[in-house]
Scaffold this active site. Structure first.
Site, PDB file in Angstrom:
ATOM      1  N   GLU A  48      -5.227  -4.961   7.608  1.00  0.00           N
ATOM      2  CA  GLU A  48      -3.798  -4.827   7.964  1.00  0.00           C
ATOM      3  C   GLU A  48      -2.915  -5.718   7.084  1.00  0.00           C
ATOM      4  OE1 GLU A  48      -2.672  -2.589   9.739  1.00  0.00           O
ATOM      5  OE2 GLU A  48      -4.414  -1.950  10.884  1.00  0.00           O
ATOM      6  N   ASN A  52      -0.272  -4.463   4.141  1.00  0.00           N
ATOM      7  CA  ASN A  52       1.158  -4.802   4.199  1.00  0.00           C
ATOM      8  C   ASN A  52       1.661  -5.392   2.879  1.00  0.00           C
ATOM      9  OD1 ASN A  52       1.512  -3.825   6.750  1.00  0.00           O
ATOM     10  ND2 ASN A  52       1.575  -5.816   7.760  1.00  0.00           N
ATOM     11  N   ARG A 108       4.260   5.391   8.698  1.00  0.00           N
ATOM     12  CA  ARG A 108       3.840   4.086   9.229  1.00  0.00           C
ATOM     13  C   ARG A 108       4.208   4.069  10.703  1.00  0.00           C
ATOM     14  NH1 ARG A 108       0.324   1.865   6.257  1.00  0.00           N
ATOM     15  NH2 ARG A 108       0.554   2.942   4.293  1.00  0.00           N
TER      16      ARG A 108
HETATM   17  N1  LIG Z   1       3.763  -8.740   3.516  1.00  0.00           N
HETATM   18  C1  LIG Z   1       4.936  -8.173   3.891  1.00  0.00           C
HETATM   19  N2  LIG Z   1       6.021  -8.229   3.073  1.00  0.00           N
HETATM   20  C2  LIG Z   1       7.197  -7.674   3.423  1.00  0.00           C
HETATM   21  N3  LIG Z   1       7.401  -7.023   4.596  1.00  0.00           N
HETATM   22  C3  LIG Z   1       6.368  -6.929   5.461  1.00  0.00           C
HETATM   23  C4  LIG Z   1       5.086  -7.493   5.163  1.00  0.00           C
HETATM   24  N4  LIG Z   1       4.268  -7.256   6.202  1.00  0.00           N
HETATM   25  C5  LIG Z   1       4.992  -6.585   7.102  1.00  0.00           C
HETATM   26  N5  LIG Z   1       6.267  -6.383   6.688  1.00  0.00           N
HETATM   27  C6  LIG Z   1       7.371  -5.752   7.450  1.00  0.00           C
HETATM   28  O1  LIG Z   1       7.023  -5.778   8.818  1.00  0.00           O
HETATM   29  C7  LIG Z   1       7.004  -4.436   9.352  1.00  0.00           C
HETATM   30  C8  LIG Z   1       5.931  -4.321  10.403  1.00  0.00           C
HETATM   31  O2  LIG Z   1       4.633  -4.440   9.831  1.00  0.00           O
HETATM   32  P1  LIG Z   1       3.405  -3.724  10.560  1.00  0.00           P
HETATM   33  O3  LIG Z   1       2.184  -3.918   9.754  1.00  0.00           O
HETATM   34  O4  LIG Z   1       3.369  -4.164  11.979  1.00  0.00           O
HETATM   35  O5  LIG Z   1       3.830  -2.180  10.579  1.00  0.00           O
HETATM   36  P2  LIG Z   1       3.874  -1.160   9.343  1.00  0.00           P
HETATM   37  O6  LIG Z   1       3.120  -1.697   8.192  1.00  0.00           O
HETATM   38  O7  LIG Z   1       5.279  -0.793   9.110  1.00  0.00           O
HETATM   39  O8  LIG Z   1       3.098   0.097   9.963  1.00  0.00           O
HETATM   40  P3  LIG Z   1       1.495   0.232  10.111  1.00  0.00           P
HETATM   41  O9  LIG Z   1       0.895  -1.115   9.883  1.00  0.00           O
HETATM   42  O10 LIG Z   1       1.308   0.710  11.525  1.00  0.00           O
HETATM   43  O11 LIG Z   1       1.075   1.229   9.096  1.00  0.00           O
HETATM   44  C9  LIG Z   1       6.846  -3.535   8.158  1.00  0.00           C
HETATM   45  O12 LIG Z   1       7.365  -2.240   8.362  1.00  0.00           O
HETATM   46  C10 LIG Z   1       7.604  -4.291   7.065  1.00  0.00           C
HETATM   47  O13 LIG Z   1       8.992  -4.060   7.173  1.00  0.00           O
HETATM   48 MG   LIG Z   2       1.206  -2.506   8.360  1.00  0.00          MG
END
Ligand SMILES: Nc1ncnc2c1ncn2[C@@H]1O[C@H](COP(=O)(O)OP(=O)(O)OP(=O)(O)O)[C@@H](O)[C@H]1O
Ligand SMILES: [Mg+2]
Lengths: 156, 104
Positions: A48, A52, A108
């Site tokens: 995860e 990200n 996502r």
């Molecule tokens: N390393 C990162 N750098 C910049 N923004 C991030 C990062 N990690 C997470 N985010 C932000 O936080 C939000 C939530 O992250 P999360 O992993 O919970 O969901 P997602 O990646 O959008 O969806 P999923 O993980 O279910 O595919 C993301 O949509 C993004 O905007």
């Molecule tokens: Mg994610």
């Protein structure tokens, strides 16, 4: 004193490295005697955080790097820290909410952080807009202790 | 990832194998969307996850995306043969309330 074992790696922000990153973290925690479920929890949480970095922090740019460090302490404490120098997160508290995503148009679902916090014991996210994000996750591996206590009682 | 789509009984089965992460997602979406919109596809579509050894939230997105696509075509989506790691993800994210798990 508690023995601490540590490794660090730097990876290109490419999705083909996800498997390698999560497998490395899983392999490194094996000396702590984790259960299969614990190994899978670590693998999933690492996947995860790395995803990200690739998808959000760097928005698919391949010439960037992800740093991962893993420490394993004798008592069973495993800490994984994953750092990027990407776009950063405007509002971390909001990002941690279930179903919050800035990329719903790319299928996502906003569950990554929810999975990290459910599968690990502690999750700490620090981020600065425009500078990057650090995700630090801790899990107390209990598998080892269960095995120990079973051996003890068998010897009684 | 490998995808095999075939008809069996009341179902069209989409049998997946491999690790379902960001690396696999793009090609998987393409193959599923191509295979599951053919005229021979039945009303009930069963995702057989028996060969999937790992999945993360990217996989949740892929499953939900196919669910929406299929629903739009008036079809039902089911899931089976989920391993322990995937089951934990699907439970944690509440996906079973949308996609029924069946045993076959
Ligand atoms: N390393 C990162 N750098 C910049 N923004 C991030 C990062 N990690 C997470 N985010 C932000 O936080 C939000 C939530 O992250 P999360 O992993 O919970 O969901 P997602 O990646 O959008 O969806 P999923 O993980 O279910 O595919 C993301 O949509 C993004 O905007
Ligand atoms: Mg994610």
């Amino acid at each position: 004193m508690n023995k601490i074992n540590k490794f660090e790696m730097r990876l290109s922000a490419l999705s083909e490295n996800e498997n390698f990153a999560r497998s490395c973290a899983a392999a490194f925690c094996l000396p702590l005697n984790p259960t299969l479920d614990e190994i899978n929890d670590v693998k999933t949480a690492v996947s995860e955080a790395v995803t990200n970095c690739i998808v959000h922090a760097y928005n698919g740019a391949a010439d960037k790097y992800i740093d991962m460090s893993v420490t394993a302490e004798e008592g069973g404490k495993l800490t994984v820290t994953i750092t990027d120098s990407g776009c950063g997160i405007e509002d971390v508290e909001k990002a941690l909410q279930p179903f919050y995503t800035t990329k719903s148009d790319e299928e996502r679902s906003g569950m990554g952080f929810t999975i990290m916090s459910t599968f690990m014991d502690e999750l700490l996210v620090t981020s600065e807009k425009g500078r990057g994000t650090q995700v630090s996750m801790t899990k107390f591996i209990r598998g080892a202790r269960n095995v120990d206590s079973r051996t003890d009682s068998a010897a009684d | 990832m490998q995808v095999k789509i075939y008809n069996k009984g009341i179902y069209t089965i989409a049998g997946l194998s491999g690790e379902l992460d960001e690396y696999a997602a793009k090609e998987l979406r393409r193959e599923l969307d191509e295979g599951l919109t053919l005229p021979s596809v039945k009303k009930n579509i069963l995702f057989d996850m028996g060969g999937v050894s790992f999945m993360d939230s990217t996989g949740i997105g892929v499953l939900l995306g196919r669910y929406k696509l299929l629903k739009g075509l008036g079809k039902n989506m089911f899931i089976c043969n989920v391993n322990a790691q995937m089951d934990r993800i699907l439970r944690t994210t509440g996906i079973y309330t949308i996609m029924q798990k069946v045993s076959v």
